[in-house]
Design a protein around this motif. Structure first.
Motif, PDB file in Angstrom:
ATOM      1  N   GLN A  81       0.856  -1.189   0.000  1.00 50.96           N
ATOM      2  CA  GLN A  81       0.000   0.000   0.000  1.00 50.96           C
ATOM      3  C   GLN A  81       0.893   1.240   0.000  1.00 50.96           C
ATOM      4  O   GLN A  81       2.063   1.171   0.362  1.00 50.96           O
ATOM      5  CB  GLN A  81      -0.933   0.002   1.214  1.00 50.96           C
ATOM      6  CG  GLN A  81      -0.262  -0.218   2.544  1.00 50.96           C
ATOM      7  CD  GLN A  81       0.311   1.043   3.177  1.00 50.96           C
ATOM      8  OE1 GLN A  81      -0.101   2.160   2.848  1.00 50.96           O
ATOM      9  NE2 GLN A  81       1.277   0.875   4.078  1.00 50.96           N
ATOM     10  N   ASP A  82       0.345   2.367  -0.446  1.00 50.15           N
ATOM     11  CA  ASP A  82       1.145   3.591  -0.475  1.00 50.15           C
ATOM     12  C   ASP A  82       0.502   4.736   0.293  1.00 50.15           C
ATOM     13  O   ASP A  82       0.846   5.896   0.107  1.00 50.15           O
ATOM     14  CB  ASP A  82       1.444   4.018  -1.918  1.00 50.15           C
ATOM     15  CG  ASP A  82       0.187   4.352  -2.715  1.00 50.15           C
ATOM     16  OD1 ASP A  82      -0.924   4.270  -2.150  1.00 50.15           O
ATOM     17  OD2 ASP A  82       0.303   4.681  -3.914  1.00 50.15           O
ATOM     18  N   ILE A 101      -4.025  -6.311   0.665  1.00 52.91           N
ATOM     19  CA  ILE A 101      -3.498  -5.555  -0.476  1.00 52.91           C
ATOM     20  C   ILE A 101      -4.205  -4.206  -0.526  1.00 52.91           C
ATOM     21  O   ILE A 101      -5.430  -4.132  -0.504  1.00 52.91           O
ATOM     22  CB  ILE A 101      -3.728  -6.297  -1.806  1.00 52.91           C
ATOM     23  CG1 ILE A 101      -3.171  -7.718  -1.736  1.00 52.91           C
ATOM     24  CG2 ILE A 101      -3.116  -5.529  -2.966  1.00 52.91           C
ATOM     25  CD1 ILE A 101      -1.675  -7.807  -1.560  1.00 52.91           C
ATOM     26  N   GLY A 102      -3.410  -3.146  -0.624  1.00 51.21           N
ATOM     27  CA  GLY A 102      -3.953  -1.824  -0.797  1.00 51.21           C
ATOM     28  C   GLY A 102      -4.276  -1.127   0.515  1.00 51.21           C
ATOM     29  O   GLY A 102      -4.064  -1.683   1.601  1.00 51.21           O
ATOM     30  N   PRO A 159     -10.426   0.282   4.843  1.00 50.95           N
ATOM     31  CA  PRO A 159     -11.193  -0.831   4.274  1.00 50.95           C
ATOM     32  C   PRO A 159     -10.781  -2.198   4.793  1.00 50.95           C
ATOM     33  O   PRO A 159     -11.590  -3.128   4.820  1.00 50.95           O
ATOM     34  CB  PRO A 159     -10.936  -0.700   2.770  1.00 50.95           C
ATOM     35  CG  PRO A 159     -10.588   0.730   2.553  1.00 50.95           C
ATOM     36  CD  PRO A 159      -9.875   1.165   3.794  1.00 50.95           C
ATOM     37  N   LYS A 160      -9.504  -2.340   5.209  1.00 50.53           N
ATOM     38  CA  LYS A 160      -9.051  -3.645   5.689  1.00 50.53           C
ATOM     39  C   LYS A 160      -9.830  -4.072   6.936  1.00 50.53           C
ATOM     40  O   LYS A 160     -10.037  -5.269   7.171  1.00 50.53           O
ATOM     41  CB  LYS A 160      -7.549  -3.616   6.005  1.00 50.53           C
ATOM     42  CG  LYS A 160      -7.172  -2.725   7.197  1.00 50.53           C
ATOM     43  CD  LYS A 160      -5.671  -2.663   7.398  1.00 50.53           C
ATOM     44  CE  LYS A 160      -5.316  -1.774   8.595  1.00 50.53           C
ATOM     45  NZ  LYS A 160      -3.849  -1.638   8.772  1.00 50.53           N
ATOM     46  N   VAL A 161     -10.268  -3.094   7.748  1.00 49.15           N
ATOM     47  CA  VAL A 161     -10.996  -3.426   8.971  1.00 49.15           C
ATOM     48  C   VAL A 161     -12.385  -3.953   8.635  1.00 49.15           C
ATOM     49  O   VAL A 161     -12.806  -5.005   9.123  1.00 49.15           O
ATOM     50  CB  VAL A 161     -11.082  -2.201   9.899  1.00 49.15           C
ATOM     51  CG1 VAL A 161     -11.860  -2.549  11.168  1.00 49.15           C
ATOM     52  CG2 VAL A 161      -9.692  -1.693  10.262  1.00 49.15           C
TER      53      VAL A 161
END
Length: 751
Positions: free
Chosen positions: A460-461, A492-493, A677-679
């Protein structure tokens, strides 16, 4: 298997008991012989136990080399096992000529073995340090002894842990308490509360602190008495100190005690005041008789004596705290029974001689396997991730990854890239180097079989362009140097910048064999990046499989911070973190915490995942509480304790992903506040529907989610099903890594 043990033959105390008990047990399975360099009681007792002992006496250690080499060649031993300075020296000198693997058991801290004897420290101590560095394999008699060796620079992957074992089957005493006291000519009353210590009377055991603590405690509890079993150079000085303290009539110097069973049967409290220890046998010996124990928090002591669970711990030389504990135990028979019974239970489970013998056999087998694989051109795994930054979630990921790789192959070399190599070596017992040291990375990757980009959202950036470029570089470099490549339990991301998206998609597609994902949204992100060649598997975060510490340890931590879990208190575990938009939502968090306390009696416990930032965020919420008391805990010292702490909560409210993972794995109803969003992706995949976006948070919404979570506290079936599903998903991580290590064609079709 045949093993030759080398030891001086003048050993006493714990080292003697360990060696005698161990060899007696080993000889039921393998041939375990012993060579001593001094004849005497040690040798006589070993032979009485049926152990084969040869004695090569003499003051010149070099003169023993030739007969030892001849015996080793004639008997065909497989391993040389050393104990103590003389044994270590001989083992180190025999390594090259015999070609055998050499291992040593480190029973105590080599730096203070000759405390108070400067000439011996200069000669024997120096030779011992040289020999220890030469010997490739080391065994520590406790976890803390293993940690001590790692801190001293020994290879953590060549160090083994063993626990001193005893026979816990129905211990009996030759003498009754009264008969034993009579044998010592002690006319003490039947209601006396007797503390005792069995130890050498030398500076390391610090019996002076025991006398000072005992003298102060006896002023409050006149029934207290003390028996000191042991002899040594400090005897006269200690007797003088007892007189100066005015307790000579209440203290018995029993001298050397061979009938230890009668000694432990006669006392009510076991004590230990050492400045340093490996793992003292006096602890499991006292455990056999269910004795409450007060001990210094040194060496391997905390592995059996956990404060207020199986005993009471204090810092070396702190006679005031020791006095307070002795007084409390003397006054409270129920406390003595609780601690003693729990200690007996744990001693039986963890410190039996059968466990010790099997552990030693496993160590020997591992050493022989490791010797056999030395001819491999490539071996082992390099693991890279966001490690060594003080984040409990990332450390949980690494702990789980290491455990799963060890389950695939317990002898496989593991090397981790980390911000803090020394700390990582100590915590995870792996090889380690600084993350951003490309030279070391390239050297390691040439020798390894698998490169594992391990866990978390590394690709991720949002936080940094440079970290993304670095991780992409490692994937590409590992592929070019012939490694198999896996992205393990990762997210990812988001990757925002178009150039980064093109670069990431291209490198991942060309370089990676297998990708296991911890959430389904990451699969969509990979597709959007144009990644088609690697095998992609939906799994779960590796941390969901980590074991928790015992509930009693979590309770003890809560009690240290003014809580009373044994009284049936219920808790709301809260984890917040700084993030854009958090400041304006602090009143919403405070309102929900107050509501949980007022409506359900849930006491808020703020639990940090990443120390300083989470602490600062928690303090801001706590400052706005109007009804609920605030309990802010420090960062947990171990991942296992953090997991146990979350499992002890009745409801969890968290922004941090790994706090939610720990709660979900523990079957705790939870409320998530999503900042990334990962959560939300994790919560969706885990079947958890009680969450809201941070920017949509209101006091009313968060209170309603807390209401829904509180209502689920009693639906264990549904919670357990969700936990089981997570664990089943996570197994895909280990299964994919195992296939790659066994056969690269199993994954992605690459070789």
């Amino acid at each position: 298997m045949k093993v030759i043990h080398l030891i001086s033959g003048g050993d006493t105390g714990g080292a003697k008991t360990h060696v005698h008990t161990l060899l007696q047990g080993l000889n039921q399975h393998i041939q375990a012989d012993m060579v001593c360099f001094t004849d005497g009681l040690f040798v006589q007792e070993a032979r009485a136990l049926g152990i084969r002992v040869d004695v090569i006496a003499g003051g010149n250690p070099l003169a023993a080399l030739k007969p030892l080499r001849e015996q080793i060649a004639q008997e065909g031993y497989d391993i040389i096992h050393c104990h103590g300075a003389r044994g270590n020296l001989m083992g180190a000198l025999l390594m090259r000529s015999t070609g055998l693997p050499v291992v040593t058991t480190v029973h105590s801290d080599p730096k203070i073995d000759y405390m108070g004897r400067p000439l011996s420290a200069l000669t024997f101590g120096t030779l011992n340090k040289w020999a220890l560095r030469r010997i490739p394999y080391h065994i520590g008699v406790s976890g803390p002894m293993v940690e001590l060796l790692i801190k001293r620079g020994y290879d953590p992957q060549q160090i083994f842990d063993i626990r001193n074992g005893l026979d816990f089957s129905n211990p009996t005493s030759p003498l009754t308490r009264r008969e034993y006291l009579d044998s010592l000519r002690l006319d003490w009353p039947d209601d006396a509360v007797i503390a005792g210590i069995a130890a050498r009377l030398n500076p390391v055991k610090d019996i002076g602190t025991l006398l000072r603590g005992f003298a102060a405690a006896r002023r409050e509890q006149p029934r207290l008495r003390l028996i000191i079993a042991g002899d040594g150079e400090e005897g006269p000085a200690l007797k003088k100190l007892a007189q100066e303290l005015g307790v000579e009539d209440a203290v018995c110097f029993a001298g050397w005690v061979s009938d230890t069973a009668s000694f432990y049967h006669a006392i009510d409290i076991n004590t230990l005041t050492s400045l340093s220890e490996g793992f003292p046998y006096s602890l499991p010996e006292g455990a056999r008789f269910a004795l409450p124990t007060v001990a210094t928090e040194v060496g391997g002591v905390p592995s059996l004596i956990r404060h207020d669970v199986t005993g009471l711990l204090f810092q070396p030389r702190d006679h005031k705290t020791l006095s307070r504990y002795l007084s409390a135990l003397a006054a409270d028979p129920a406390l003595r029974r609780r601690l003693g019974d729990k200690l007996l239970e744990e001693g039986r489970a963890e410190y039996s001689i059968e466990n010790t013998v099997q552990t030693q056999l496993d160590i020997y087998a591992s050493i022989l396997r490791r010797e056999a694989r030395k001819s491999r051109k490539r071996d082992g795994v390099v693991v890279c991730g966001a490690y060594g930054r003080g984040n409990a979630g990332d450390e949980a990921i690494l702990k789980a990854v290491v455990a799963e790789l060890r389950a695939i192959d317990p002898d496989m070399p593991l090397w981790v890239l980390t911000r803090k190599p020394k700390l990582t070596r100590l915590r995870h017992h792996v090889g380690a180097s600084y993350t951003f040291n490309p030279l070391t990375f390239l050297q390691r990757i040439r020798k390894s079989v698998l490169y594992l980009n391990g866990g978390g959202s590394l690709i991720q950036d949002v936080t940094s362009h440079r970290s993304l470029w670095f991780y992409l570089f490692t994937l590409s470099a590992a592929r070019r140097r012939g490694c198999r490549v896996m992205m393990y339990g990762c997210g990812i991301g988001p990757i925002i910048h178009a150039g980064n998206r093109r670069r990431a998609g291209r490198i991942i597609d060309r370089s990676v064999d297998v990708i296991t994902l911890r959430d389904s949204s990451s699969r969509e992100e990979l597709r959007a990046l144009g990644v088609t060649h690697p095998q992609v598997i939906l799994a779960a975060d590796p941390a969901v499989t980590l074991p928790a510490a015992l509930p009693a340890e979590a309770d003890a931590l809560l009690e240290q911070h003014g809580l009373h879990p044994r009284d049936g208190e219920t808790y709301l575990g809260v984890t917040v973190r700084p993030w854009p938009g958090f400041e304006e939502k602090i009143p919403s968090f405070a309102a929900a915490v107050d509501h949980a306390y007022e409506a359900y009696g849930l006491i808020p416990v703020f639990i940090p995942i990443e120390g300083r930032p989470d602490d600062a965020a928690a303090q801001k919420v706590a400052a706005l509480l109007k009804k609920a008391p605030a309990h802010l805990l420090p960062a947990c010292p171990t991942t296992e304790l953090a997991i146990a702490l979350y499992a002890r909560m009745d409801v969890a409210l968290s922004m941090r992903l790994h706090a939610l993972i720990f709660a979900a794995a523990g079957g705790v109803p939870l409320v998530g506040v999503v900042y990334d969003p990962k959560v939300s992706s994790f919560l969706d995949d885990a079947g958890q529907d009680l969450y809201t976006q941070l920017d949509q948070l209101t006091p009313e919404l968060l209170c309603s989610l807390v209401d829904a979570a509180a209502a689920r506290r009693h639906d264990r079936t549904a919670l357990d099903e969700k936990t089981a599903r997570l664990i089943r998903l996570e197994r895909a991580n280990q299964e994919a890594a195992a296939k790659l290590l066994a056969d690269p064609t199993q994954a992605g079709g690459r070789s």
